[in-house]
Scaffold this motif. Structure first.
Motif, PDB file in Angstrom:
ATOM      1  N   LEU A   1     103.818  77.886  26.209  1.00 45.58           N
ATOM      2  CA  LEU A   1     104.816  77.153  25.447  1.00 45.58           C
ATOM      3  C   LEU A   1     105.386  75.997  26.263  1.00 45.58           C
ATOM      4  O   LEU A   1     105.665  74.922  25.729  1.00 45.58           O
ATOM      5  CB  LEU A   1     105.942  78.091  25.014  1.00 45.58           C
TER       6      LEU A   1
ATOM      7  N   PHE B   1     102.872  73.365  26.024  1.00 45.09           N
ATOM      8  CA  PHE B   1     103.007  72.687  24.728  1.00 45.09           C
ATOM      9  C   PHE B   1     104.096  71.619  24.815  1.00 45.09           C
ATOM     10  O   PHE B   1     103.917  70.483  24.357  1.00 45.09           O
ATOM     11  CB  PHE B   1     103.397  73.676  23.626  1.00 45.09           C
TER      12      PHE B   1
ATOM     13  N   ASN C   1      97.445  71.716  18.385  1.00 43.70           N
ATOM     14  CA  ASN C   1      98.656  71.882  17.583  1.00 43.70           C
ATOM     15  C   ASN C   1      99.160  70.549  17.034  1.00 43.70           C
ATOM     16  O   ASN C   1      99.544  70.438  15.868  1.00 43.70           O
ATOM     17  CB  ASN C   1      99.770  72.514  18.430  1.00 43.70           C
TER      18      ASN C   1
ATOM     19  N   GLY D   1     110.703  74.870  16.366  1.00 43.63           N
ATOM     20  CA  GLY D   1     110.925  75.614  17.590  1.00 43.63           C
ATOM     21  C   GLY D   1     111.368  77.041  17.354  1.00 43.63           C
ATOM     22  O   GLY D   1     110.896  77.971  18.021  1.00 43.63           O
TER      23      GLY D   1
ATOM     24  N   SER E   1     108.604  79.243  16.085  1.00 45.13           N
ATOM     25  CA  SER E   1     107.699  79.540  17.197  1.00 45.13           C
ATOM     26  C   SER E   1     108.307  80.571  18.132  1.00 45.13           C
ATOM     27  O   SER E   1     107.616  81.459  18.639  1.00 45.13           O
ATOM     28  CB  SER E   1     107.385  78.257  17.974  1.00 45.13           C
TER      29      SER E   1
ATOM     30  N   TYR F   1     106.262  83.978  18.983  1.00 38.94           N
ATOM     31  CA  TYR F   1     105.762  84.292  20.322  1.00 38.94           C
ATOM     32  C   TYR F   1     106.550  85.416  20.988  1.00 38.94           C
ATOM     33  O   TYR F   1     106.009  86.157  21.808  1.00 38.94           O
ATOM     34  CB  TYR F   1     105.754  83.031  21.191  1.00 38.94           C
TER      35      TYR F   1
ATOM     36  N   GLN G   1     106.771  69.606  18.366  1.00 42.92           N
ATOM     37  CA  GLN G   1     106.125  70.642  19.155  1.00 42.92           C
ATOM     38  C   GLN G   1     106.471  70.532  20.633  1.00 42.92           C
ATOM     39  O   GLN G   1     106.387  71.515  21.367  1.00 42.92           O
ATOM     40  CB  GLN G   1     104.620  70.597  18.921  1.00 42.92           C
TER      41      GLN G   1
ATOM     42  N   TYR H   1     108.656  73.744  21.180  1.00 42.22           N
ATOM     43  CA  TYR H   1     108.075  74.773  22.020  1.00 42.22           C
ATOM     44  C   TYR H   1     108.867  74.970  23.312  1.00 42.22           C
ATOM     45  O   TYR H   1     108.831  76.045  23.914  1.00 42.22           O
ATOM     46  CB  TYR H   1     106.617  74.453  22.324  1.00 42.22           C
TER      47      TYR H   1
END
Length: 377
Positions: free
Chosen positions: A43, A46, A103, A204, A207, A211, A325, A329
């Motif tokens: 992450l 990312f 992504n 965010g 995600s 995760y 992202q 992330y």
């Protein structure tokens, strides 16, 4: 075909880790924080790489960059087969860098290649990604029984090899076309847009939820008395539950002027599933996992659709995707490691799950702004 092959590699190398966290900790003697960092590290990659993906795409073409991304993912997956801490984290970093490019660029590729079928193609992309992610979660423990945890992690490198073979013939053919199209497009300043920032927060937070649950849901369930193998399959069921919705939601969202009803549904699913894990019956754990899975599928699909629906061109879609992202992330990266720290500090999953409940409320608030029928100017 390129969208499907790339999508298949964007989660499986990460979701295969969660069910094996206990094996990895026992084998290498790492802490809960370090184990959580296996999910956090991609992450962070990312967040660091995402803003640069649109720029590289303009210069070299989307297919060329996606080809390079697939090479990075493949190298990282096979590097993790070395049973040492250094290669494990180095390979995870390479995987994170490769996934970051995929992504960011896939939404722009869909908008430019399928402008009249954005919802359908977004659904196909999401399904290919999540099917492989769910299979990876479910098979990690059985494969580890035969090949060891490192062999189980390396098993998924063969999927990324397929993406390399699919993209290779397209690299030279598409490079000049993609670069030429991107060069003439000019768009809005995403960094000054309130709407763009709300989409970033929405991206965010969804995600973070995904995760974090991928990293720790098997551990939470194991502590509740479920076997390690069953906990791995529970995570797999959660991901299979989201698959139909990652296909259906983009199509529905594309036909709606405002996506706020879908945002409200997303928030309700996350809140209900988290409350169930906190206070509900252990015998209904599969129900709570399915609710979170459906919420995750809906949230991810909406985030992908916001990149296209709230912008006017493929370049703007890529720019918004890169921004969302990157910061999104970075926000999500705090989840798995923070969960590990809170668990170690309290020796309980109650406080981490209360935090997840707060995140579920926050994603609802960000989505109410992101779902309005307006475009970034």
């Amino acid at each position: 075909m390129a969208i499907i092959s790339v999508g298949a590699n964007l989660r499986a190398p990460l979701t295969s880790v969660g069910p094996l966290v206990g094996n990895i900790r026992a084998s290498l003697g790492i802490s809960s924080f370090a184990a959580g960092f296996l999910t956090t590290l991609p992450l962070l990659a990312f967040a660091a790489v995402s803003p640069f993906a649109p720029k590289l795409s303009r210069r070299f073409g989307m297919q060329t960059v996606l080809f390079g991304a697939s090479v990075l993912i493949t190298a990282g997956v096979f590097l993790r087969m070395v049973s040492h801490v250094g290669p494990l984290f180095a390979g995870t970093l390479l995987i994170g860098l490769g996934i970051a490019f995929g992504n960011v660029l896939i939404p722009g590729l869909i908008k430019s290649s399928f402008p009249h079928h954005i919802g359908l193609m977004t659904g196909i992309y999401a399904v290919s990604m999540n099917v492989c992610a769910a299979i990876a979660s479910g098979l990690s423990v059985p494969v580890a029984g035969r090949l060891g945890w490192n062999g189980s992690l390396g098993y998924w490198g063969f999927i990324s090899l397929v993406a390399i073979l699919v993209l290779l013939p397209q690299v030279k053919l598409r490079r000049s076309v993609s670069a030429g199209r991107a060069a003439v497009q000019k768009g809005a300043n995403m960094w000054k847009s309130k709407l763009a920032w709300c989409i970033t927060v929405f991206m965010g937070l969804q995600s973070l939820i995904f995760y974090t649950t991928v990293a720790w849901l098997p551990e939470i369930m194991t502590e509740r008395g479920i076997t390690v193998s069953a906990a791995g399959w529970m995570l797999s069921i959660m991901q299979f539950a989201l698959i139909p919705f990652t296909f259906i939601i983009p199509i529905i969202a594309g036909k709606m002027k405002s996506q706020i009803p879908l945002v409200i549904l997303t928030g309700a699913l996350f809140i209900g599933g988290t409350l169930g894990i906190l206070f509900g019956s252990t015998s209904l754990m599969v129900v709570w996992a399915i609710l979170i899975g459906i919420g995750g599928g809906t949230a991810f699909s909406l985030a992908m659709m916001f990149f296209s629906l709230r912008t006017r061109s493929s370049q703007e879609a890529s720019e918004l995707s890169g921004m969302a992202q990157s910061f999104g992330y970075l926000l999500a990266a705090a989840g798995p490691a923070l969960f590990g720290v809170l668990h170690d500090a309290t020796n309980s999953w109650t406080l981490p799950l209360l935090l997840l409940l707060g995140v579920s409320v926050a994603i609802l608030l960000a989505g109410l702004v992101s779902g309005r029928n307006v475009q970034i100017r």
